[in-house]
Design an enzyme around this catalytic site. Structure first.
Site, mmCIF file in Angstrom:
data_model
loop_
_atom_site.group_PDB
_atom_site.id
_atom_site.type_symbol
_atom_site.label_atom_id
_atom_site.label_comp_id
_atom_site.label_asym_id
_atom_site.label_seq_id
_atom_site.Cartn_x
_atom_site.Cartn_y
_atom_site.Cartn_z
ATOM 1 N N THR A 15 -34.449 76.653 3.331
ATOM 2 C CA THR A 15 -34.992 75.297 3.265
ATOM 3 C C THR A 15 -34.988 74.756 1.842
ATOM 4 O O THR A 15 -34.793 75.499 0.885
ATOM 5 C CB THR A 15 -36.454 75.286 3.772
ATOM 6 O OG1 THR A 15 -37.234 76.155 2.938
ATOM 7 C CG2 THR A 15 -36.543 75.752 5.206
ATOM 8 N N ASP A 16 -35.218 73.435 1.719
ATOM 9 C CA ASP A 16 -35.339 72.856 0.385
ATOM 10 C C ASP A 16 -36.585 71.979 0.308
ATOM 11 O O ASP A 16 -37.356 71.866 1.257
ATOM 12 C CB ASP A 16 -34.062 72.101 -0.017
ATOM 13 C CG ASP A 16 -33.859 70.809 0.784
ATOM 14 O OD1 ASP A 16 -34.818 70.276 1.371
ATOM 15 O OD2 ASP A 16 -32.718 70.331 0.802
ATOM 16 N N ASN A 17 -36.731 71.410 -0.842
ATOM 17 C CA ASN A 17 -37.829 70.538 -1.210
ATOM 18 C C ASN A 17 -38.085 69.397 -0.214
ATOM 19 O O ASN A 17 -39.187 68.869 -0.114
ATOM 20 C CB ASN A 17 -37.426 69.933 -2.575
ATOM 21 C CG ASN A 17 -38.536 69.233 -3.250
ATOM 22 O OD1 ASN A 17 -39.658 69.704 -3.193
ATOM 23 N ND2 ASN A 17 -38.227 68.124 -3.894
ATOM 24 N N GLY A 18 -37.052 69.006 0.536
ATOM 25 C CA GLY A 18 -37.206 67.941 1.517
ATOM 26 C C GLY A 18 -37.852 68.452 2.800
ATOM 27 O O GLY A 18 -38.072 67.703 3.745
#
Lengths: 140, 140, 140, 140
Positions: A15-18
């Site tokens: 996953t990422d920051n979004g």
């Protein structure tokens, strides 16, 4: 004929920051599924390097990121070969969610990935070994 | 003597669902800094493989993740060699923020990484090439 | 009591130029195993964020990279909690190979990872929710 | 008008068992360059989330992996916006080598990446903020 499908779980690493799966990681999920699809047909890529001196390189990819994937979701990644040639094959792949009840949910990502069989050292195209070609073309 | 420092910017690829840098990625940042520290001293690792047949492997790492790093922040990663032996060196590293005004901010992560010089094929320990050893020991 | 174990397969994405698993990726493998260990005990981390507003952060890690892992190998990653406190737990983990005959092979990597329960927004330590604490302490 | 270019160095983390850059990582390189291109025009994505509540999501990507990238090579990643619409833009990008003498070498990878401006929470399309749109359209 049913497409081969491989389960993938979304972990923090994906996953990422979004709050969603980082887009480049769908290419990883698709490659895992292709590796397992080959394994399912008796083709082990480490053995292929030793026996035939070839590896499979990704030559191009068309990716559509349709809906966000989120941490902890279960996915299924499909593999469907099309356009098989002497030294290349185009694989159509979909990444879809598995719902709580176990049914298939939305498609998150769709891709068309061109694989080329290449010499492990020179990286130049080489025809698929005969047994690999047969397995790719087989539509059990 | 001042420690070598290498700038790193935090991109989407580095973050996770928690909105912060994914912990394993600090090991990547630290390796980038070690690579540039060696380059700064004239040691190119691809040339080392060809000239001496050795590569540097990470044998162990003690990491403390002290504060969260966030998307878009600028970081500085330091490199300080300690405990240099025949075939290994322990590198002390810190990842700290660079503030808007350009000053150094909090330390986000601190690590102690043991590197071993190994044969590129057998992966067995081999003494550092003499020029590498000299550069590591030098404290300009 | 037997440790929880989670299977991991080594794909291309996990390897590097040295022909082995890139060292930072063992931290990913270990986190996958911790996530599945919690799931096995009924703890879903996405549900925890919603119900209790907490996430688990990695505070420190001591890693020993003992032997190289290679493409296509099957691994087992173990999880053994020790030193459980109000808001933290130390997890001992091993990554070992699975041999062709299905037996357990060499340990490739050993790690000791300290997890802290933190507020999902402020990232400050918070006591484990009671049910999580119970499951971590339980040694079925 | 000259395209924006951003330098990238290939580290161990970027390579795979085949001795070359892992294909999915070119998407990371391209995103780094887009982030720096926006920054160069005064657009900081973390500020955009706070001021306008929007983020940029990758909607699709067509990638051609033309030649292998190898450990330690220097790259330049270009950014050229085309087809700008109310809430989306297609960015043409190339990753090319920088030779020893500093000149530009072969193109390793070419991509066409469609970015959509979306609400940071709902992830639904939203028009680009006016200043962002102006900067994207500007061809200084």
């Amino acid at each position: 004929m049913d497409d081969f499908r491989w389960p993938v779980r979304i972990y923090y690493e994906d996953t990422d920051n979004g709050g969603v799966v980082y887009h480049a990681n769908y290419l990883k999920f698709m490659e895992r599924a292709r590796t397992e699809w080959l394994r399912d047909r008796g083709v082990e890529q480490d053995a292929l390097i030793e026996s035939h001196g070839v590896i499979f390189a990704v030559a191009s990819a068309q990716m559509d990121f349709l809906r966000p994937g989120r941490f902890n979701q279960r996915l299924l990644v499909s593999v469907r070969p099309t356009l098989t040639r002497r030294a290349s094959v185009v694989i159509e792949q979909e990444v879809c969610r598995v719902l709580e009840n176990g049914e298939e949910g939305d498609v998150l990502c769709r891709g068309s990935v061109k694989i080329v069989c290449v010499d492990a050292v020179s990286l130049r195209p080489r025809p698929f070994p005969e047994n690999v070609r047969r397995e790719i073309l087989s539509d059990r």
